[in-house]
Design an enzyme around this catalytic site. Sequence first.
Site, short mmCIF file in Angstrom:
data_model
loop_
_atom_site.label_atom_id
_atom_site.label_comp_id
_atom_site.label_asym_id
_atom_site.label_seq_id
_atom_site.Cartn_x
_atom_site.Cartn_y
_atom_site.Cartn_z
CE LYS A 1 2.89 -5.70 3.89
NZ LYS A 1 2.30 -4.61 4.87
CG ASP B 1 0.48 -4.03 1.95
OD1 ASP B 1 0.26 -4.76 2.99
OD2 ASP B 1 0.98 -2.95 2.13
CD GLU C 1 7.22 -0.02 8.73
OE1 GLU C 1 6.37 -0.89 8.02
OE2 GLU C 1 7.28 0.88 7.95
CD GLU D 1 0.01 -1.29 7.87
OE1 GLU D 1 -0.45 -0.74 8.99
OE2 GLU D 1 0.59 -1.15 6.92
CG ASP E 1 -0.38 0.01 2.62
OD1 ASP E 1 0.98 -0.20 2.45
OD2 ASP E 1 -1.00 0.16 3.65
CB SER E 2 4.47 1.74 0.25
OG SER E 2 4.88 0.54 -0.60
O1 KIV Z 1 3.54 -1.14 1.95
C1 KIV Z 1 4.93 -1.38 1.95
O2 KIV Z 1 5.35 -1.32 1.15
C2 KIV Z 1 5.02 -2.04 3.26
C3 KIV Z 1 6.52 -2.41 3.66
C4 KIV Z 1 7.05 -1.11 3.97
C5 KIV Z 1 6.68 -3.76 4.37
O3 KIV Z 1 4.09 -2.62 3.85
#
Ligand code: KIV
Length: 294
Positions: A144, A114, A212, A146, A75-76
Amino acid sequence: MSEQPSPYGAGPQASAAAPGATPSATGTPPVKRVRTHHLREMKSRGERWSMLTAYDMYTAQVFDEAGVEVLLVGDSASNNVFGNETSLPVTVDELIPLTRAVARSVRRALVLADLPFGSYQASPEQAYLTAVRFMKEAGAHAVKLEGGAEMAPQIAKLTQGGIPVCAHIGFTPQSEHTLGGYRVQGRGETADRVLADAHAVQEAGAFAVVMEMVPGDVAAQVTKELDIPTVGIGAGPDCDAQVLVWQDAFGLRTGRMPRFVKQYVDVRSVLLKGAQAYVADVRGGAFPGPEHTF
Ligand code: KIV
């Protein structure tokens, strides 16, 4: 007249054989896909593996060829593709096409999608429906999310429903407003919380856990206690795997970088030099030359 290659790019299959392709069909030797059990077996053999973010076809192809085991469509993308300041605004509908591009472009890497903010926290059912979209519409191999102990019901629902889950604990960017900004989690007495979260996500069925911005000694203890692989980002050298955002690691992003980032190359300078040379050529009439003209 001879046929020209497409000016709009080659398409993923030009340099990557389709999964399951035979050598005789494509001339390319078949490649064994990375599966979640391979990652766990690597941990048990003491072999480290790597994860990088990817959000498009060409970076996915390059990182796959380089041997990166897991490509995370993070999600980055919110900050690194869509121009937002944080990861909060990005949506499922924005991430699905990026995930699909990455999944179509890899031969070996496991593609991890994500789940964005707001798409899974409300209930295990919401999480399942969102994750199914990433698996069906985008071709992701796993998702993934959080959160630690509080996300155990979501992790259990997904894994029981056939969707492998990587958890993400310690500093969780989607909760930056609750956590009071980007800060290390698990210092001093709060180390117990990180340990409890790690055990809770393993119990719930996660196949791996990202940690993290966690102190190195705490991450080392978690890594020793868990059977599933730990993936560090700002969590020291003792995790089973490491992950970085590619624009940070390869120098596309500039400015102040978190301490945990190592910059391997300076892609921005290369691009800038190329773009400046192009502008100069166009302005000066040096491009296109006779060799570029039909
Ligand atoms: O979204 C992302 O890039 C992440 C990484 C920082 C692990 O969750």
